[in-house]
Scaffold this motif. Structure first.
Motif: not given
Length: 417
Positions: A174-179, A285-294, A345-349
């Motif tokens: 709940a605190l960190e959905p990226s997990l 790493f660079d975040w891809v455009e629109g990626a949701a960072a933790p 982060f399989p698709n965000q970087l």
């Protein structure tokens, strides 16, 4: 006074800033072409009092024995014929006693809290802008044994006024959905809302510019060769520049803030400086455009990795090698960092343009840094911060400036006398 600071990382630059603020004439000497280009350059970025734990703890000897010769172990120890490695290791095992662990942790936490507070103050007063966030640090656990140990350490930290909130798996997600990508591997976590993360290199370079405007002189691309002593004092430092020209520089006082290289300079003077290089890795790493960072910085306790979002980039750092002064990158360990990052982060970087780095973190056996006076009356140390140079740097510099002005530093800490 005229004071020479040897070292241009976060520790040396922070020390120079506070000394210049006292009105001293300060000269910073570094072998690199600019500030912050060694261990500060691509460190993990977390500023944490809640995770200021010594590596030397009652469980560490068994962990080290299990990881012996394992190239993919988070902490890799390769025995060599280097006597300094063996002496450091013996001292490390001595510090693993429960009573020493408690004292060391208290000292580290006090200095880390003090420094974290000063960093925020300096950032605001000097209007230093760099990528940072104050969203806390979230540590996640993949096995029950590590999670149980974390609860014990959280209890000890609570005794010294530091809160690390324990979380169930649902609370963690709940605190960190990226997990959610690894939710089936999780057993729990803990969270510190007071901690932060930021780009240590960006902060250090800006503080160096402000120090220069305050009158600090910088001598880059100068190798420190030797300190010359007479009559119980350091009289001058011997340097060689990038063109091979030697010179000697006189000063009233000298500060050694050379990180892992500090003992190479001061041991010949009869000064005990039990610092050994612990090589750490990072990947950016660079975040891809629109990626949701933790939102928070993430810590993977099992693999000893930290994930910090720094503006448009993700910095992943950790691992440790006690193998001497080499900085060569292990392809196996670099691949491990990438694979573990892909899990989260399989698709965000952008995994095609990762930037790898290694740095020599200056580790003492106790993980407690060496700050204060040596037996040579005008020679001072500010070194041995291990993985916590960014966390402790601003406070360490201020504390040493207090010591050099014959004032008692604010934090409760075993400063050298």
């Amino acid at each position: 006074m005229k004071i020479v600071v040897l070292g241009g990382g976060i520790i040396g630059i922070a020390t120079a800033w506070w000394l210049a603020d006292e009105g001293h004439e300060v000269i910073v000497i570094d072998r690199q072409a600019a500030a912050g280009l060694e261990t500060t350059r691509a460190c993990g970025g977390i500023v944490s009092a809640s995770y200021a734990e010594p590596w030397a703890n009652p469980h560490a000897p068994w962990y080290l024995l299990r990881s012996l010769f394992k190239d993919d172990a988070p902490l890799f120890f390769k025995p060599s014929l280097d006597s300094k490695q063996w002496l450091w290791s013996l001292a490390f095992f001595r510090e693993c006693q429960a009573s020493r662990f408690e004292n060391n942790m208290r000292a580290m936490v006090r200095l880390a809290e003090y420094s974290r507070s000063l960093l925020a103050q300096l950032r605001q007063e000097l209007k230093i802008k760099y990528p940072y966030h104050q969203n806390g640090i979230l540590n996640f656990y993949r096995d029950e044994q590590s999670f149980s140990l974390s609860q014990s350490i959280a209890d000890r930290l609570r005794d010294v006024g530091v809160e690390r909130r324990l979380l169930s798996v649902p609370e963690l997600l709940a605190l960190e959905p990226s997990l959610n990508a690894i939710k089936d591997q999780l057993v729990g976590g803990d969270y510190s809302s007071d901690d932060e993360a930021g780009d240590a290199y960006a902060f250090t370079t800006q503080l160096a510019l402000l120090a220069k405007a305050k009158g600090v002189q910088f001598m880059y691309q100068h190798q420190v060769k030797k300190l010359h002593c007479a009559d119980g004092r350091v009289q001058e430092v011997e340097l060689i520049d990038h063109q091979g020209l030697y010179q000697r520089l006189h000063a009233d006082a000298f500060v050694v803030a050379l990180g892992a290289y500090s003992p190479l300079l001061v041991n010949p003077l009869g000064i005990s400086c039990p610092v050994y290089p612990a090589k750490g890795y990072s990947a950016t790493f660079d975040w891809v455009e629109g990626a949701a960072a933790p939102q928070a910085s993430l810590m993977d306790s099992k693999n000893h990795l930290v994930f910090s979002s720094l503006g448009t980039k993700l910095r992943v750092s950790g691992l440790a090698e006690l193998t001497g002064y080499g900085r060569a990158l292990s392809p196996q360990r670099c691949a491990k960092i990438v694979n573990l990052t892909k899990e989260l982060f399989p698709n965000q970087l952008d995994f095609d343009n990762v930037q790898f780095w290694s740095g020599l973190r200056p580790a003492t056996p106790s993980n407690v840094p060496l700050i204060g006076r040596t037996h040579i009356k005008n020679l001072y140390l500010n070194t041995g911060h291990g993985t916590l140079g960014w966390t402790m740097g601003v406070g360490s510099g201020r504390a040493l400036a207090d010591i050099m002005a014959n004032r008692h530093p604010e934090p409760e800490f075993p400063f050298l006398h």
